[in-house]
Design a protein around this motif. Sequence first.
Motif, PDB file in Angstrom:
ATOM      1  N   UNK A  55       0.882  -1.177   0.000  1.00  0.00           N
ATOM      2  CA  UNK A  55       0.000   0.000   0.000  1.00  0.00           C
ATOM      3  C   UNK A  55       0.911   1.216   0.000  1.00  0.00           C
ATOM      4  N   UNK A  56       0.772   2.056  -1.031  1.00  0.00           N
ATOM      5  CA  UNK A  56       1.572   3.272  -1.163  1.00  0.00           C
ATOM      6  C   UNK A  56       0.598   4.435  -1.111  1.00  0.00           C
ATOM      7  N   UNK A  57       0.521   5.098   0.037  1.00  0.00           N
ATOM      8  CA  UNK A  57      -0.511   6.129   0.196  1.00  0.00           C
ATOM      9  C   UNK A  57      -1.875   5.466   0.118  1.00  0.00           C
ATOM     10  N   UNK A  58      -2.667   5.846  -0.895  1.00  0.00           N
ATOM     11  CA  UNK A  58      -3.991   5.245  -1.076  1.00  0.00           C
ATOM     12  C   UNK A  58      -3.998   4.162  -2.146  1.00  0.00           C
ATOM     13  N   UNK A  59      -2.869   3.951  -2.810  1.00  0.00           N
ATOM     14  CA  UNK A  59      -2.775   2.938  -3.867  1.00  0.00           C
ATOM     15  C   UNK A  59      -2.386   1.610  -3.231  1.00  0.00           C
ATOM     16  N   UNK A  60      -3.193   0.581  -3.493  1.00  0.00           N
ATOM     17  CA  UNK A  60      -2.975  -0.712  -2.852  1.00  0.00           C
ATOM     18  C   UNK A  60      -3.060  -1.825  -3.877  1.00  0.00           C
ATOM     19  N   UNK A  61      -2.114  -2.772  -3.814  1.00  0.00           N
ATOM     20  CA  UNK A  61      -2.154  -3.905  -4.731  1.00  0.00           C
ATOM     21  C   UNK A  61      -0.813  -4.610  -4.811  1.00  0.00           C
ATOM     22  N   UNK A  62      -0.613  -5.320  -5.916  1.00  0.00           N
ATOM     23  CA  UNK A  62       0.581  -6.145  -6.110  1.00  0.00           C
ATOM     24  C   UNK A  62       1.608  -5.368  -6.928  1.00  0.00           C
ATOM     25  N   UNK A  63       2.822  -5.242  -6.402  1.00  0.00           N
ATOM     26  CA  UNK A  63       3.893  -4.533  -7.115  1.00  0.00           C
ATOM     27  C   UNK A  63       4.254  -5.307  -8.383  1.00  0.00           C
ATOM     28  N   UNK A  64       4.146  -4.641  -9.531  1.00  0.00           N
ATOM     29  CA  UNK A  64       4.387  -5.277 -10.826  1.00  0.00           C
ATOM     30  C   UNK A  64       5.750  -4.922 -11.408  1.00  0.00           C
ATOM     31  N   UNK A  65       6.204  -3.701 -11.129  1.00  0.00           N
ATOM     32  CA  UNK A  65       7.454  -3.224 -11.716  1.00  0.00           C
ATOM     33  C   UNK A  65       8.029  -2.126 -10.837  1.00  0.00           C
ATOM     34  N   UNK A  66       9.357  -2.137 -10.679  1.00  0.00           N
ATOM     35  CA  UNK A  66      10.049  -1.097  -9.902  1.00  0.00           C
ATOM     36  C   UNK A  66      11.217  -0.618 -10.756  1.00  0.00           C
ATOM     37  N   UNK A  67      11.236   0.674 -11.061  1.00  0.00           N
ATOM     38  CA  UNK A  67      12.323   1.242 -11.859  1.00  0.00           C
ATOM     39  C   UNK A  67      12.928   2.431 -11.116  1.00  0.00           C
ATOM     40  N   UNK A  68      13.884   3.102 -11.749  1.00  0.00           N
ATOM     41  CA  UNK A  68      14.473   4.306 -11.162  1.00  0.00           C
ATOM     42  C   UNK A  68      13.503   5.475 -11.165  1.00  0.00           C
ATOM     43  N   UNK A  69      12.399   5.366 -11.909  1.00  0.00           N
ATOM     44  CA  UNK A  69      11.445   6.479 -12.019  1.00  0.00           C
ATOM     45  C   UNK A  69      10.124   6.248 -11.300  1.00  0.00           C
ATOM     46  N   UNK A  70       9.656   5.005 -11.239  1.00  0.00           N
ATOM     47  CA  UNK A  70       8.319   4.757 -10.709  1.00  0.00           C
ATOM     48  C   UNK A  70       8.176   3.305 -10.277  1.00  0.00           C
ATOM     49  N   UNK A  71       7.062   3.038  -9.584  1.00  0.00           N
ATOM     50  CA  UNK A  71       6.642   1.663  -9.279  1.00  0.00           C
ATOM     51  C   UNK A  71       5.248   1.495  -9.858  1.00  0.00           C
ATOM     52  N   UNK A  72       4.992   0.337 -10.472  1.00  0.00           N
ATOM     53  CA  UNK A  72       3.665   0.046 -11.004  1.00  0.00           C
ATOM     54  C   UNK A  72       2.988  -0.969 -10.090  1.00  0.00           C
ATOM     55  N   UNK A  73       1.717  -0.686  -9.754  1.00  0.00           N
ATOM     56  CA  UNK A  73       0.969  -1.517  -8.813  1.00  0.00           C
ATOM     57  C   UNK A  73      -0.327  -1.973  -9.470  1.00  0.00           C
ATOM     58  N   UNK A  75      -3.982  -3.098  -8.990  1.00  0.00           N
ATOM     59  CA  UNK A  75      -4.989  -2.927  -7.941  1.00  0.00           C
ATOM     60  C   UNK A  75      -6.085  -3.986  -8.055  1.00  0.00           C
ATOM     61  N   UNK A  76      -6.969  -4.004  -7.059  1.00  0.00           N
ATOM     62  CA  UNK A  76      -8.073  -4.975  -7.037  1.00  0.00           C
ATOM     63  C   UNK A  76      -9.005  -4.810  -8.223  1.00  0.00           C
ATOM     64  N   UNK A  77      -9.085  -3.608  -8.793  1.00  0.00           N
ATOM     65  CA  UNK A  77      -9.951  -3.361  -9.947  1.00  0.00           C
ATOM     66  C   UNK A  77      -9.277  -3.753 -11.261  1.00  0.00           C
ATOM     67  N   UNK A  78      -8.115  -4.445 -11.168  1.00  0.00           N
ATOM     68  CA  UNK A  78      -7.357  -4.929 -12.320  1.00  0.00           C
ATOM     69  C   UNK A  78      -6.803  -3.783 -13.180  1.00  0.00           C
ATOM     70  N   UNK A  79      -6.500  -2.664 -12.529  1.00  0.00           N
ATOM     71  CA  UNK A  79      -5.847  -1.556 -13.223  1.00  0.00           C
ATOM     72  C   UNK A  79      -4.436  -1.416 -12.673  1.00  0.00           C
ATOM     73  N   UNK A  80      -3.541  -0.932 -13.519  1.00  0.00           N
ATOM     74  CA  UNK A  80      -2.161  -0.717 -13.079  1.00  0.00           C
ATOM     75  C   UNK A  80      -1.950   0.772 -12.848  1.00  0.00           C
ATOM     76  N   UNK A  81      -1.506   1.103 -11.660  1.00  0.00           N
ATOM     77  CA  UNK A  81      -1.262   2.493 -11.271  1.00  0.00           C
ATOM     78  C   UNK A  81       0.237   2.690 -11.128  1.00  0.00           C
ATOM     79  N   UNK A  82       0.776   3.714 -11.799  1.00  0.00           N
ATOM     80  CA  UNK A  82       2.199   4.047 -11.688  1.00  0.00           C
ATOM     81  C   UNK A  82       2.359   5.165 -10.657  1.00  0.00           C
ATOM     82  N   UNK A  83       3.227   4.953  -9.699  1.00  0.00           N
ATOM     83  CA  UNK A  83       3.495   5.948  -8.655  1.00  0.00           C
ATOM     84  C   UNK A  83       4.960   6.338  -8.792  1.00  0.00           C
TER      85      UNK A  83
END
Length: 197
Positions: A55-73, A75-83
């Motif tokens: 859980x990153x702030x209000x974004x919650x789910x499975x970490x899919x990708x971690x780079x030098x710029x962002x993390x992709x998560x 979510x339960x709604x099957x959407x990918x959120x980049x933080x």
Amino acid sequence: MLAISRDGLSIEFLISASAISGAALGFASQKTIGNFIAGLYFLAARPFKVGDYVKIGTVEGIAQEITLNYAKVLTASNTIVAVSNLQMLDRDITNYLYETTPNDNIYCYTFEIGFDHLVPTEKLLEIFNTIFDTYNQLPKRPFCTLTRSTAIERVYTVYFYVTKTSDIFTVRHQIANQVFRHWDDERAKLKKQGSTG
């Protein structure tokens, strides 16, 4: 200077335009550099890894990708959120990893359920335990604790454990639905008894 005035552009306009574009470029590069430095920090600190439930702030789910710029998560709604890494520095990060065993990672997920006071506490705990007994395929038996109680409601925190992070999406939904279905049945019985008594 003659070419500038001949085309109808004043020197003041050019100075203003170059100052604005320079400030914009400086601001953009400052964010980019800040994001890159934050990325280095996260790669060194490793608060979570790909596959963890976070859980990153209000974004919650499975970490899919971690780079030098962002993390992709995911979510339960099957959407990918980049933080962006810069945003992550300003947010609370929760990693639900509970235990690492030789065979698996175990994740402990918690969520809250609130009830009014119509159904007695003993009956509520009986409902929880009946439902928790059916989850014997999980690495550990689910359990709950009373988190807070007010004049209006009692709030319980439910804890359950999984080895496959995608199970969090389904198990949470199943437990909540089963608890509320039993609770609704119990409330209906009590109301019926009250109206006939």
